[in-house]
Design a protein around this motif. Structure first.
Motif, PDB file in Angstrom:
ATOM      1  N   CYS A   1       3.206  12.800   8.784  1.00 42.37           N
ATOM      2  CA  CYS A   1       3.826  11.467   8.827  1.00 42.37           C
ATOM      3  C   CYS A   1       4.117  11.053  10.266  1.00 42.37           C
ATOM      4  N   ARG A   2       4.544  12.023  11.090  1.00 46.37           N
ATOM      5  CA  ARG A   2       4.784  11.712  12.498  1.00 46.37           C
ATOM      6  C   ARG A   2       3.480  11.258  13.165  1.00 46.37           C
ATOM      7  N   LEU A   3       2.392  11.971  12.902  1.00 48.72           N
ATOM      8  CA  LEU A   3       1.096  11.599  13.481  1.00 48.72           C
ATOM      9  C   LEU A   3       0.656  10.220  13.002  1.00 48.72           C
ATOM     10  N   PHE A   4       0.911   9.935  11.721  1.00 46.54           N
ATOM     11  CA  PHE A   4       0.522   8.640  11.161  1.00 46.54           C
ATOM     12  C   PHE A   4       1.344   7.514  11.790  1.00 46.54           C
ATOM     13  N   LEU A   5       2.639   7.745  11.972  1.00 44.66           N
ATOM     14  CA  LEU A   5       3.484   6.734  12.606  1.00 44.66           C
ATOM     15  C   LEU A   5       3.036   6.473  14.047  1.00 44.66           C
TER      16      LEU A   5
ATOM     17  N   THR B   1       0.835  -1.196   0.000  1.00 48.44           N
ATOM     18  CA  THR B   1       0.000   0.000   0.000  1.00 48.44           C
ATOM     19  C   THR B   1       0.873   1.249   0.000  1.00 48.44           C
ATOM     20  N   VAL B   2       0.603   2.147  -0.949  1.00 41.98           N
ATOM     21  CA  VAL B   2       1.329   3.413  -1.056  1.00 41.98           C
ATOM     22  C   VAL B   2       0.447   4.501  -0.447  1.00 41.98           C
ATOM     23  N   TYR B   3       0.968   5.164   0.586  1.00 41.13           N
ATOM     24  CA  TYR B   3       0.122   6.101   1.329  1.00 41.13           C
ATOM     25  C   TYR B   3       0.922   7.320   1.795  1.00 41.13           C
ATOM     26  N   SER B   4       0.254   8.463   1.793  1.00 41.51           N
ATOM     27  CA  SER B   4       0.791   9.662   2.424  1.00 41.51           C
ATOM     28  C   SER B   4      -0.340  10.365   3.159  1.00 41.51           C
ATOM     29  N   PRO B   5      -0.100  10.794   4.398  1.00 44.21           N
ATOM     30  CA  PRO B   5      -1.137  11.517   5.133  1.00 44.21           C
ATOM     31  C   PRO B   5      -1.298  12.964   4.676  1.00 44.21           C
TER      32      PRO B   5
END
Length: 414
Positions: free
Chosen positions: A311-315, A162-166
């Motif tokens: 990205c930090r929030l997603f991690l 899955t390719v994803y970016s927040p």
């Protein structure tokens, strides 16, 4: 390699003395079998197709075709074959070029005996995994699963990527499309799925428009078979890539539940070696379902503070959900060396390694989208294309590491 199974090696060098020296060195290894030699790059391509080795030891400087060009040709036709480049030159530029065309390792000549044997064994294990995965997926596709359903299918599985970016606008669709095309070849079937159900553009990026979409599979998620899937998938004429397009109208997205979407992905996972999923930045139930069942999440950031913050929030969210960090391949897209937000600084800040960077090249990317011809097909020499080739190699490497780790766990439990 399994006990009793030898690593099949092909030696390629234009100097006969070098070929013989390497051959003599390897003859004392009980798990290595030198199946052939070649004197030129062109001969190496031919002999490799005839003998189908696991590992090719490739000299870089040869009169008719250099080792880098020969490696690229071999890997294009035989992606499971692993190539180790041998060169008297230890130049970083040579090493980079070798890796870009798919070389597994790069050793200086003359190689140390232990160093060479270790490299061959690592490459042999990778070849075994790739060949096994390819043959299993082809067997599943050939059988067609005509008498079973998705819920009862017990065959071997591919991998869901899955390719994803927040953060919107990070270039996920561009990366997903070009990554899927790079992974796809005659021996490795790949499905590209548009998980942006409201405003997906995957089909537009490859200039293919079919009347069927994911909406034709989702309501039948519990009773899918290979014939139904074959009818619905859009076939990319230029590459043979199979695409599952997004619904034709945004309001139709509501007709597809996260459970249905997950079941469709899991069924495709039984027919294809890789299922590459493009996603929207909004964390909908459908996107979360794809992330949850993914073997690998390609997390995309750009060099701007909002993207890095998201990205930090997603991690942090993944940690809460119990998703292990080794399932994440962190990528910096549109990398510009002039910007002082470096991959190293981002990695340190987020406590997540930036696995690689894809260089900024808006002109090539925009032209490819407007023409409907992805740049890995039309502009392979561009740095952005080479970046995607490196991404594909990273994906293969992570998948192989996961499989090796799983095998080790199974052995340890016996």
């Amino acid at each position: 390699m399994p006990a009793g199974e030898k690593i099949r090696v092909l030696i390629v060098d234009d100097v006969s003395e070098t070929r013989e020296n390497v051959k003599k060195l390897l003859q004392f290894e009980s798990d290595v079998d030198v199946v052939g030699v070649a004197r030129t790059g062109k001969e190496a391509i031919q002999v490799s197709q005839e003998l189908n080795p696991d590992v090719v030891l490739m000299d870089i400087n040869m009169p008719d075709m250099d080792g880098i060009a020969a490696t690229e040709a071999i890997r294009a036709k035989q992606p499971a074959v692993q190539v180790i480049i041998l060169s008297v030159q230890s130049d970083q530029n040579y090493m980079r070029k070798a890796m870009l065309v798919g070389a597994r390792d790069f050793l200086s000549k003359p190689p140390m005996g232990d160093e060479l044997i270790s490299a061959i064994r690592r490459a042999g294990e990778m070849a075994r995994i790739e060949k096994s995965k390819s043959s299993q997926v082809q067997a599943v596709a050939a059988s067609g699963n005509l008498n079973g359903t998705s819920s009862g299918f017990g065959g071997p599985k591919g991998k869901i990527i899955t390719v994803y970016s927040p953060k919107g606008g990070a270039g996920c669709t561009t990366l997903a499309v070009n990554l899927a095309l790079t992974l796809n070849n005659g021996d490795t079937r790949v499905a590209l799925v548009d998980g942006n159900l409201q405003f997906g553009d995957v089909a537009v990026f490859i200039n293919e428009q079919g009347k069927n979409t994911v909406l034709d599979l989702a309501p039948r998620a519990d009773e899918l078979d290979a014939e139904i899937v074959e009818e619905v998938m859009v076939k990319h004429a230029a590459s043979g890539l199979h695409i599952l397009a997004a619904p034709s109208r945004p309001e139709h997205a509501e007709k597809i539940s996260s459970g249905q979407f997950a079941k469709v992905l899991e069924y495709l996972n039984q027919l294809y070696a890789y299922v590459v999923v493009d996603t929207a930045s909004l964390l909908t139930d459908v996107t979360l379902a794809a992330i949850d069942i993914s073997d690998l999440i390609v997390l995309v950031t750009t060099q701007d503070i909002p993207s890095i913050k998201n990205c930090r929030l997603f991690l942090d969210l993944l940690q809460t959900l119990g998703v292990e960090r080794n399932r994440i391949l962190f990528v910096m897209n549109r990398y510009d060396k002039r910007i002082n937000i470096t991959p190293e600084r981002v990695a340190e800040n987020l406590k997540q390694e930036v696995a690689l960077t894809i260089p900024l090249d808006e002109a090539t990317a925009t032209k490819a989208v407007n023409r409907g011809i992805p740049f890995v097909l039309d502009n392979k020499s561009q740095p952005v294309s080479r970046g995607v080739f490196l991404l594909a190699e990273s994906v293969r490497g992570r998948v192989a590491a996961q499989e090796s780790g799983g095998e080790a766990d199974r052995v340890g439990r016996r």
